[in-house]
Design a protein around this motif. Structure first.
Motif, PDB file in Angstrom:
ATOM      1  N   PHE A 174       0.832  -1.198   0.000  1.00 39.54           N
ATOM      2  CA  PHE A 174       0.000   0.000   0.000  1.00 39.54           C
ATOM      3  C   PHE A 174       0.869   1.252   0.000  1.00 39.54           C
ATOM      4  O   PHE A 174       1.427   1.628   1.038  1.00 39.54           O
ATOM      5  CB  PHE A 174      -0.916  -0.051   1.235  1.00 39.54           C
ATOM      6  CG  PHE A 174      -2.022   0.955   1.231  1.00 39.54           C
ATOM      7  CD1 PHE A 174      -3.023   0.902   0.280  1.00 39.54           C
ATOM      8  CD2 PHE A 174      -2.073   1.955   2.188  1.00 39.54           C
ATOM      9  CE1 PHE A 174      -4.050   1.828   0.268  1.00 39.54           C
ATOM     10  CE2 PHE A 174      -3.096   2.887   2.193  1.00 39.54           C
ATOM     11  CZ  PHE A 174      -4.082   2.821   1.231  1.00 39.54           C
ATOM     12  N   TYR A 175       1.032   1.881  -1.173  1.00 35.72           N
ATOM     13  CA  TYR A 175       1.845   3.095  -1.338  1.00 35.72           C
ATOM     14  C   TYR A 175       3.226   2.977  -0.695  1.00 35.72           C
ATOM     15  O   TYR A 175       3.665   3.892   0.008  1.00 35.72           O
ATOM     16  CB  TYR A 175       1.120   4.310  -0.750  1.00 35.72           C
ATOM     17  CG  TYR A 175      -0.132   4.682  -1.489  1.00 35.72           C
ATOM     18  CD1 TYR A 175      -0.087   5.071  -2.818  1.00 35.72           C
ATOM     19  CD2 TYR A 175      -1.369   4.621  -0.862  1.00 35.72           C
ATOM     20  CE1 TYR A 175      -1.242   5.393  -3.504  1.00 35.72           C
ATOM     21  CE2 TYR A 175      -2.537   4.944  -1.549  1.00 35.72           C
ATOM     22  CZ  TYR A 175      -2.455   5.329  -2.865  1.00 35.72           C
ATOM     23  OH  TYR A 175      -3.587   5.653  -3.550  1.00 35.72           O
ATOM     24  N   LYS A 204      -0.654  10.914   2.585  1.00 33.03           N
ATOM     25  CA  LYS A 204       0.338  11.962   2.299  1.00 33.03           C
ATOM     26  C   LYS A 204      -0.304  13.352   2.402  1.00 33.03           C
ATOM     27  O   LYS A 204      -0.108  14.224   1.542  1.00 33.03           O
ATOM     28  CB  LYS A 204       0.939  11.737   0.902  1.00 33.03           C
ATOM     29  CG  LYS A 204       1.532  10.336   0.760  1.00 33.03           C
ATOM     30  CD  LYS A 204       2.090  10.043  -0.598  1.00 33.03           C
ATOM     31  CE  LYS A 204       2.467   8.573  -0.707  1.00 33.03           C
ATOM     32  NZ  LYS A 204       3.001   8.160  -1.977  1.00 33.03           N
ATOM     33  N   SER A 259       1.204  11.850   8.173  1.00 34.17           N
ATOM     34  CA  SER A 259      -0.147  12.299   8.516  1.00 34.17           C
ATOM     35  C   SER A 259      -1.114  11.866   7.428  1.00 34.17           C
ATOM     36  O   SER A 259      -0.768  11.862   6.244  1.00 34.17           O
ATOM     37  CB  SER A 259      -0.215  13.834   8.607  1.00 34.17           C
ATOM     38  OG  SER A 259       0.643  14.320   9.596  1.00 34.17           O
TER      39      SER A 259
HETATM   40  C1  LIG Z   1       4.589   6.001   1.568  1.00 31.57           C
HETATM   41  S1  LIG Z   1       3.015   6.000   2.366  1.00 31.57           S
HETATM   42  C2  LIG Z   1       3.109   4.504   3.269  1.00 31.57           C
HETATM   43  C3  LIG Z   1       1.763   3.893   3.616  1.00 31.57           C
HETATM   44  C4  LIG Z   1       1.899   2.614   4.393  1.00 31.57           C
HETATM   45  N1  LIG Z   1       2.469   1.583   3.569  1.00 31.57           N
HETATM   46  C5  LIG Z   1       0.556   2.124   4.980  1.00 31.57           C
HETATM   47  O1  LIG Z   1       0.226   0.941   4.775  1.00 31.57           O
HETATM   48  O2  LIG Z   1      -0.108   2.884   5.664  1.00 31.57           O
HETATM   49  C6  LIG Z   1       3.299   7.227   3.580  1.00 31.57           C
HETATM   50  C7  LIG Z   1       2.014   7.864   4.049  1.00 31.57           C
HETATM   51  O3  LIG Z   1       1.344   6.932   4.907  1.00 31.57           O
HETATM   52  C8  LIG Z   1       0.698   7.629   5.959  1.00 31.57           C
HETATM   53  N2  LIG Z   1       1.232   7.125   7.237  1.00 31.57           N
HETATM   54  C9  LIG Z   1       2.150   6.155   7.406  1.00 31.57           C
HETATM   55  N3  LIG Z   1       2.335   5.900   8.714  1.00 31.57           N
HETATM   56  C10 LIG Z   1       1.507   6.736   9.385  1.00 31.57           C
HETATM   57  C11 LIG Z   1       1.222   6.936  10.768  1.00 31.57           C
HETATM   58  N4  LIG Z   1       1.831   6.227  11.719  1.00 31.57           N
HETATM   59  N5  LIG Z   1       0.285   7.870  11.099  1.00 31.57           N
HETATM   60  C12 LIG Z   1      -0.346   8.587  10.140  1.00 31.57           C
HETATM   61  N6  LIG Z   1      -0.121   8.438   8.820  1.00 31.57           N
HETATM   62  C13 LIG Z   1       0.796   7.517   8.453  1.00 31.57           C
HETATM   63  C14 LIG Z   1       0.950   9.120   5.722  1.00 31.57           C
HETATM   64  O4  LIG Z   1      -0.127   9.632   4.975  1.00 31.57           O
HETATM   65  C15 LIG Z   1       2.226   9.100   4.897  1.00 31.57           C
HETATM   66  O5  LIG Z   1       2.356  10.264   4.128  1.00 31.57           O
END
Ligand SMILES: C[S@@+](CC[C@H](N)C(=O)[O-])C[C@H]1O[C@@H](n2cnc3c(N)ncnc32)[C@H](O)[C@@H]1O
Length: 230
Positions: free
Chosen positions: A106-107, A175, A223
Motif C-alpha cells: 500500500f503506497y 500523504k 499524517s
Molecule cells: C509512503 S506511504 C506509506 C503507507 C503505508 N504503507 C501504509 O500501509 O499505511 C506514507 C504515508 O502513509 C501515511 N502514514 C504512514 N504511517 C503513518 C502513521 N503512523 N500515522 C499517520 N499516517 C501515516 C501518511 O499519509 C504518509 O504520508
C-alpha cells in the motif's frame, strides 16, 4: 549460481510494536539479516524503531538509503543500489527481511524494490508479509469505520482532485502534508467530518478533528486525513 536465501518484505504496521502480525514477528526472530530503509543514513529508521523489540539483540542489520525525493533518476539509482546489496548477501545463502511501514503493498517504496528483485529471484524465494495500514490504525483509534455496508471508500495519495469526489461518503487522504489546504477548502464546500491523524501509534501521535476554520500550513509527513460524510 543458484541463490538459496529467501527475501521477505515485512509490513511493520503504523507504529505500535504490538501491531505486527505473528508471521512478521516469526520471520524477524529467525531471519539472518534485517534490511532497514533510511531516508538519510544519519537518521533513525521509523520502521526499525517499531520492529526492533521483536528482533534478536545482535541481528545483522543492512542499512539501505531510500531518499525522500521525487527525482526519478535519484530514486531509481537508490532502489537499484538497495536491490544489489540485498542480492549480494543473498548470494552467500542468507535470508533477508526488508522492513516497511504499514502494509508493504500500500503506497510503499517496497514495491519498486520488489520489482527489481523479482528479476533475480524465483517466486518461491519471495514472501511479502502484510501489515496493518496507517489508515486502518487511524480509524481504529477514533472508533470510526473506514466504510460500512454498501458505501464506497476512496483513497487518494495526497494529490489534487479532492473536489471531484464530494459525493463519496468515505475518503482517505494519504500523504496529507502535501495539500492540507485543499482538504480544508473541500470541507468548506461539502461538509463532513475530517480527522487529521499524525504519527499514529508513534511518539508524537496527534489526532484531531479538522474544522473549516482551521488554517494549518505545515504538518508532519506521517499524517493522513479520514473524511466521513454521513
Ligand atoms: C509512503 S506511504 C506509506 C503507507 C503505508 N504503507 C501504509 O500501509 O499505511 C506514507 C504515508 O502513509 C501515511 N502514514 C504512514 N504511517 C503513518 C502513521 N503512523 N500515522 C499517520 N499516517 C501515516 C501518511 O499519509 C504518509 O504520508
Amino acid at each position: 549460481m543458484a541463490i538459496e536465501g529467501k527475501f521477505y518484505g515485512i509490513g511493520v504496521g503504523p507504529g505500535d510494536p504490538q501491531l505486527l502480525t505473528l508471521r512478521a514477528v516469526g520471520v524477524l526472530k529467525n531471519v539472518d539479516i534485517i534490511a532497514v530503509p533510511k531516508s538519510r543514513m544519519e537518521r533513525e529508521s521509523v520502521a526499525w524503531d517499531i520492529a526492533k523489540v521483536h528482533c534478536p539483540e545482535n541481528v545483522r542489520i543492512l542499512e539501505l538509503e531510500m531518499p525522500m525525493t521525487s527525482n526519478k533518476e535519484v530514486l531509481q539509482k537508490a532502489w537499484q543500489n538497495a536491490a544489489d546489496q540485498i542480492m549480494e548477501v543473498m548470494h552467500t545463502g542468507k535470508s533477508v527481511a526488508f522492513l516497511t511501514l504499514g502494509d508493504p503493498s500500500f503506497y510503499s517504496t517496497y514495491i519498486y524494490l520488489l520489482n527489481l528483485l523479482k528479476k533475480e529471484l524465483n517466486p518461491e524465494q519471495i514472501e511479502t508479509v502484510p501489515g496493518i495500514t496507517a489508515m486502518a490504525a487511524a480509524a481504529a483509534k477514533v472508533n470510526q469505520p473506514l466504510a460500512t455496508g454498501d458505501e464506497p471508500l476512496l483513497v487518494l495519495p495526497g494529490v489534487e482532485g479532492l473536489d471531484q469526489y464530494t459525493e463519496i461518503p468515505n475518503v482517505v487522504m494519504m500523504k496529507a502534508s502535501r495539500n492540507l489546504p485543499e482538504v480544508l477548502r473541500n470541507l468548506q464546500k461539502s461538509g463532513g467530518k475530517a480527522i487529521l491523524a499524525t504519527r499514529v501509534g508513534q511518539a508524537g501521535e496527534e489526532i484531531c478533528e479538522l474544522t473549516e476554520q482551521d488554517e494549518m500550513e505545515k504538518i508532519d509527513y506521517l499524517s493522513l486525513v479520514l473524511i466521513r460524510r454521513e
